[in-house]
Design a protein around this motif. Structure first.
Motif, short mmCIF file in Angstrom:
data_model
loop_
_atom_site.label_atom_id
_atom_site.label_comp_id
_atom_site.label_asym_id
_atom_site.label_seq_id
_atom_site.Cartn_x
_atom_site.Cartn_y
_atom_site.Cartn_z
N ARG A 126 -67.51 -17.31 14.54
CA ARG A 126 -66.07 -17.06 14.66
C ARG A 126 -65.26 -18.24 14.11
N PHE A 157 -69.74 -11.41 9.64
CA PHE A 157 -69.35 -10.48 10.72
C PHE A 157 -70.57 -9.68 11.20
N ARG A 202 -63.15 -4.58 19.23
CA ARG A 202 -63.62 -4.54 17.83
C ARG A 202 -65.14 -4.38 17.75
N ARG A 233 -45.25 -9.06 17.07
CA ARG A 233 -45.80 -9.37 18.39
C ARG A 233 -46.58 -10.68 18.41
N ILE A 234 -47.30 -10.98 17.31
CA ILE A 234 -48.15 -12.18 17.36
C ILE A 234 -47.48 -13.41 16.75
N ASP A 287 -54.57 -17.33 12.00
CA ASP A 287 -55.94 -17.56 11.53
C ASP A 287 -56.10 -17.07 10.09
N MET A 319 -57.53 -14.53 8.67
CA MET A 319 -57.25 -13.12 8.37
C MET A 319 -55.75 -12.83 8.49
N GLU A 320 -55.13 -13.47 9.47
CA GLU A 320 -53.69 -13.20 9.68
C GLU A 320 -52.83 -13.69 8.52
N ALA A 360 -49.01 2.90 19.26
CA ALA A 360 -49.06 1.69 20.09
C ALA A 360 -47.72 0.98 20.26
N LYS A 378 -45.47 1.94 22.23
CA LYS A 378 -45.05 2.13 23.63
C LYS A 378 -45.34 0.88 24.45
N VAL A 403 -46.84 -1.49 27.59
CA VAL A 403 -48.22 -1.70 28.04
C VAL A 403 -48.64 -0.64 29.06
#
Ligand code: T5A
Length: 206
Positions: free
Chosen positions: A44, A64, A90, A139-140, A147, A149-150, A180, A182, A184
């Motif tokens: 990771r 992966f 995942r 959101r993030i 990271d 990938m982001e 998604a 909506k 939590v």
């Protein structure tokens, strides 16, 4: 039962996976990819935190899959064997979405290597939390330190989302898709409804 949560960054799958695990209590284990084993934590770090080291698309795919091979062997199969419900944040579908749709690795390559990595293990139920790329990143954004990938381009993440939606359409028996955006609580209700239909029993609340 083997349940997986999938989606793009910020779709809220980790939040829902955690809630589900706590609602099911001692009958379930919560795990994730990449990084659920000792070996996986090293992989990771290589995959997500290396900024200076070049990683080709095929090397990324194999890393992966190496994480997954160890995870299945060390965590998932033993838990399924002892009759636990396994909730995984995942799994194989992430590799198809990110490395095939996102990076362009041929799907037959990932499917045949994936088969070797997992010994053919497939989820019983997969839940896609589907959200627009903009909403996911909003959101993030606040958490800082994106990271590897982001930091990929928006088009990459659009291809990943498309990949997930195509997988859902191709295998509606295994997959359920939830819109998604909506809150939590509403998403948790929907997760519960999906799993009750698949025969999972709940106590009070999710
Ligand atoms: N990857 C992984 C591959 O490329 N190939 C593979 O084979 C595999 C296995 C893993 C990365 O590796 C890639 C995909 C990923 O890029 P990671 O650090 O493990 O990265 O992170 P992610 O799995 O992407 O998880 P994230 O934490 O980024 O997103 P989640 O899990 O979708 O979202 P979550 O639940 O953590 O929520 C994110 C934020 O949104 C809030 C939460 O409080 C949190 O702040 N939130 C909501 N806000 C509003 N409404 C809701 N309904 C909300 N739900 C959560």
């Amino acid at each position: 039962m083997f349940i997986t949560f999938e989606g793009i960054e910020g779709s809220g799958k980790s939040t829902q996976a955690r809630r589900l695990a706590s609602a099911l209590g001692g009958r379930a284990i919560l795990t994730r990819e990449p990084g659920a084993t000792g070996l996986g934590r090293g992989i990771r770090t290589l995959l997500l935190e290396s900024r200076e080291t070049a990683i080709s698309a095929m090397a990324e795919t194999l890393l992966f899959l190496a994480d997954r091979a160890q995870h299945v062997n060390e965590v998932i199969r033993p838990a399924l064997k002892s009759k636990m419900i396994v909730i995984c944040d995942r799994f194989t579908d992430s590799t198809i979405a990110y490395q095939c749709y996102g990076r362009g690795i041929p799907r037959r390559t990932v499917e045949s290597l994936g088969e070797a990595a997992t010994g053919g293990l497939r989820p019983d139920v997969s839940i896609l939390l589907d959200l627009s790329v903009d909403a996911g990143f909003a959101r993030i954004r606040g958490r800082g330190g994106a990271d590897r990938m982001e930091t990929e381009a928006r088009e990459f993440h659009e291809r990943v989302r498309t990949g997930y939606r195509e997988m859902v359409a191709a295998d509606p028996d295994r997959w359920s898709m939830i819109e998604a955006e909506k809150d939590v609580e509403a998403l948790a209700e929907r997760v519960r409804w999906i799993l009750e239909k698949k025969g999972v029993r709940f106590g009070s609340g999710l």
